[in-house]
Scaffold this motif. Structure first.
Motif, PDB file in Angstrom:
ATOM      1  N   ARG A   1       0.829  -1.210   0.000  1.00  0.00           N
ATOM      2  CA  ARG A   1       0.000   0.000   0.000  1.00  0.00           C
ATOM      3  C   ARG A   1       0.861   1.257   0.000  1.00  0.00           C
ATOM      4  NH1 ARG A   1      -2.836   3.658   3.384  1.00  0.00           N
ATOM      5  NH2 ARG A   1      -4.933   4.037   2.613  1.00  0.00           N
ATOM      6  N   ALA A   2       1.904   1.263   0.817  1.00  0.00           N
ATOM      7  CA  ALA A   2       2.771   2.445   0.909  1.00  0.00           C
ATOM      8  C   ALA A   2       3.466   2.722  -0.427  1.00  0.00           C
ATOM      9  CB  ALA A   2       3.807   2.259   2.014  1.00  0.00           C
ATOM     10  N   VAL A   3       3.976   1.672  -1.068  1.00  0.00           N
ATOM     11  CA  VAL A   3       4.669   1.859  -2.343  1.00  0.00           C
ATOM     12  C   VAL A   3       3.673   2.247  -3.431  1.00  0.00           C
ATOM     13  CG1 VAL A   3       6.050   0.698  -4.116  1.00  0.00           C
ATOM     14  CG2 VAL A   3       6.591   0.379  -1.703  1.00  0.00           C
ATOM     15  N   PHE A   4       2.493   1.644  -3.419  1.00  0.00           N
ATOM     16  CA  PHE A   4       1.457   2.006  -4.384  1.00  0.00           C
ATOM     17  C   PHE A   4       1.091   3.484  -4.254  1.00  0.00           C
ATOM     18  CE2 PHE A   4      -3.064   2.653  -5.304  1.00  0.00           C
ATOM     19  CZ  PHE A   4      -3.097   2.285  -6.640  1.00  0.00           C
ATOM     20  N   LEU A   5       0.835   3.930  -3.029  1.00  0.00           N
ATOM     21  CA  LEU A   5       0.466   5.336  -2.812  1.00  0.00           C
ATOM     22  C   LEU A   5       1.612   6.280  -3.167  1.00  0.00           C
ATOM     23  CD1 LEU A   5      -1.652   5.114   0.459  1.00  0.00           C
ATOM     24  CD2 LEU A   5      -2.446   5.501  -1.871  1.00  0.00           C
ATOM     25  N   ALA A   6       2.844   5.878  -2.864  1.00  0.00           N
ATOM     26  CA  ALA A   6       3.997   6.696  -3.264  1.00  0.00           C
ATOM     27  C   ALA A   6       4.053   6.806  -4.783  1.00  0.00           C
ATOM     28  CB  ALA A   6       5.286   6.098  -2.715  1.00  0.00           C
ATOM     29  N   GLY A   7       3.801   5.704  -5.475  1.00  0.00           N
ATOM     30  CA  GLY A   7       3.784   5.728  -6.930  1.00  0.00           C
ATOM     31  C   GLY A   7       2.701   6.633  -7.477  1.00  0.00           C
ATOM     32  N   VAL A   8       1.526   6.599  -6.870  1.00  0.00           N
ATOM     33  CA  VAL A   8       0.427   7.472  -7.308  1.00  0.00           C
ATOM     34  C   VAL A   8       0.809   8.938  -7.109  1.00  0.00           C
ATOM     35  CG1 VAL A   8      -1.951   8.187  -6.828  1.00  0.00           C
ATOM     36  CG2 VAL A   8      -1.388   5.763  -6.976  1.00  0.00           C
ATOM     37  N   VAL A   9       1.401   9.257  -5.980  1.00  0.00           N
ATOM     38  CA  VAL A   9       1.793  10.644  -5.702  1.00  0.00           C
ATOM     39  C   VAL A   9       2.878  11.097  -6.678  1.00  0.00           C
ATOM     40  CG1 VAL A   9       2.927  12.153  -4.007  1.00  0.00           C
ATOM     41  CG2 VAL A   9       1.081  10.624  -3.290  1.00  0.00           C
ATOM     42  N   VAL A  10       3.899  10.272  -6.894  1.00  0.00           N
ATOM     43  CA  VAL A  10       4.975  10.624  -7.827  1.00  0.00           C
ATOM     44  C   VAL A  10       4.402  10.815  -9.235  1.00  0.00           C
ATOM     45  CG1 VAL A  10       7.072   9.760  -8.966  1.00  0.00           C
ATOM     46  CG2 VAL A  10       6.823   9.565  -6.485  1.00  0.00           C
TER      47      VAL A  10
ATOM     48  N   TRP B   1      -3.147  19.593 -22.396  1.00  0.00           N
ATOM     49  CA  TRP B   1      -4.385  18.936 -21.963  1.00  0.00           C
ATOM     50  C   TRP B   1      -4.241  17.427 -21.907  1.00  0.00           C
ATOM     51  CZ3 TRP B   1      -8.613  20.798 -19.720  1.00  0.00           C
ATOM     52  CH2 TRP B   1      -8.792  22.169 -19.750  1.00  0.00           C
ATOM     53  N   ALA B   2      -3.371  16.862 -22.718  1.00  0.00           N
ATOM     54  CA  ALA B   2      -3.179  15.405 -22.703  1.00  0.00           C
ATOM     55  C   ALA B   2      -2.707  14.934 -21.329  1.00  0.00           C
ATOM     56  CB  ALA B   2      -2.187  14.986 -23.787  1.00  0.00           C
ATOM     57  N   PHE B   3      -1.951  15.772 -20.641  1.00  0.00           N
ATOM     58  CA  PHE B   3      -1.456  15.381 -19.322  1.00  0.00           C
ATOM     59  C   PHE B   3      -2.493  15.580 -18.224  1.00  0.00           C
ATOM     60  CE2 PHE B   3       2.376  16.085 -21.794  1.00  0.00           C
ATOM     61  CZ  PHE B   3       2.969  14.842 -21.610  1.00  0.00           C
ATOM     62  N   SER B   4      -3.521  16.364 -18.486  1.00  0.00           N
ATOM     63  CA  SER B   4      -4.571  16.509 -17.490  1.00  0.00           C
ATOM     64  C   SER B   4      -5.343  15.204 -17.323  1.00  0.00           C
ATOM     65  CB  SER B   4      -5.519  17.648 -17.858  1.00  0.00           C
ATOM     66  OG  SER B   4      -6.293  17.308 -18.984  1.00  0.00           O
ATOM     67  N   LEU B   5      -5.367  14.377 -18.354  1.00  0.00           N
ATOM     68  CA  LEU B   5      -6.055  13.082 -18.260  1.00  0.00           C
ATOM     69  C   LEU B   5      -5.312  12.081 -17.396  1.00  0.00           C
ATOM     70  CD1 LEU B   5      -7.198  12.532 -21.938  1.00  0.00           C
ATOM     71  CD2 LEU B   5      -8.540  13.351 -20.012  1.00  0.00           C
ATOM     72  N   THR B   6      -3.994  12.242 -17.297  1.00  0.00           N
ATOM     73  CA  THR B   6      -3.204  11.282 -16.522  1.00  0.00           C
ATOM     74  C   THR B   6      -3.091  11.666 -15.061  1.00  0.00           C
ATOM     75  OG1 THR B   6      -1.128  12.389 -17.073  1.00  0.00           O
ATOM     76  CG2 THR B   6      -1.850  10.607 -18.535  1.00  0.00           C
ATOM     77  N   PHE B   7      -3.649  12.800 -14.700  1.00  0.00           N
ATOM     78  CA  PHE B   7      -3.607  13.197 -13.297  1.00  0.00           C
ATOM     79  C   PHE B   7      -4.669  12.410 -12.544  1.00  0.00           C
ATOM     80  CE2 PHE B   7      -4.642  15.738  -9.588  1.00  0.00           C
ATOM     81  CZ  PHE B   7      -3.382  15.990  -9.085  1.00  0.00           C
ATOM     82  N   PRO B   8      -4.258  11.538 -11.638  1.00  0.00           N
ATOM     83  CA  PRO B   8      -5.239  10.728 -10.912  1.00  0.00           C
ATOM     84  C   PRO B   8      -5.949  11.538  -9.828  1.00  0.00           C
ATOM     85  CG  PRO B   8      -3.041  10.203 -10.167  1.00  0.00           C
ATOM     86  CD  PRO B   8      -2.889  11.228 -11.263  1.00  0.00           C
ATOM     87  N   TRP B   9      -7.245  11.542  -9.874  1.00  0.00           N
ATOM     88  CA  TRP B   9      -8.030  12.235  -8.856  1.00  0.00           C
ATOM     89  C   TRP B   9      -8.289  11.242  -7.741  1.00  0.00           C
ATOM     90  CZ3 TRP B   9      -7.988  17.209  -9.483  1.00  0.00           C
ATOM     91  CH2 TRP B   9      -7.773  17.698 -10.748  1.00  0.00           C
ATOM     92  N   LEU B  10      -7.605  11.448  -6.633  1.00  0.00           N
ATOM     93  CA  LEU B  10      -7.652  10.505  -5.530  1.00  0.00           C
ATOM     94  C   LEU B  10      -8.909  10.711  -4.700  1.00  0.00           C
ATOM     95  CD1 LEU B  10      -3.959  10.712  -4.334  1.00  0.00           C
ATOM     96  CD2 LEU B  10      -5.003   8.947  -5.721  1.00  0.00           C
TER      97      LEU B  10
END
Length: 114
Positions: free
Chosen positions: A12-21, A102-111
């Motif tokens: 979980r910690a590594v997954f969340l770190a990956g999401v934040v990065v 705008w292409a990068f706005s799609l890759t921003f994960p909304w947590l």
């Protein structure tokens, strides 16, 4: 790398770190003033993905019993294939009709708040 770190530091910690990065790098990509910073931000985005993708599959594997695990992994794989196919098409459309930023706005994960 992500899988090994998940085994050592917790999935979980590594997954969340990956999401934040990945999220921070996505914002940096969209705001990059030029190609050199865009390339650096994309590299950082790749590091984030390398942390979160193996973790997501490991979390799915650990969260479902044997009977439901195959279906969950199949769903994960199916959505991965769909987004792999549709991402470049949608990104190309956005670049043509709006801006490459705008292409990068799609890759921003909304947590979700947790």
């Amino acid at each position: 790398m992500g899988g090994a770190l998940g085994d050592r530091l917790g999935r979980r910690a590594v997954f969340l770190a990956g999401v934040v990065v990945f999220a921070v790098a996505s914002v940096a990509c969209g705001l990059a003033p030029g190609i050199p910073l865009l390339v650096i931000a994309r590299c950082v985005q790749g590091v984030g993905a390398a942390l979160l993708v193996p973790g997501s599959l490991a979390i799915i594997s650990a969260s479902f019993d044997e009977k439901a695990r195959g279906r969950a992994i199949g769903t994960w794989s199916g959505f991965t294939a769909i987004t792999t196919a549709l991402g470049p098409v949608l990104g190309g459309w956005l670049i043509e009709h709006a801006s490459w930023r705008w292409a990068f706005s799609l890759t921003f994960p909304w947590l979700p708040p947790w």
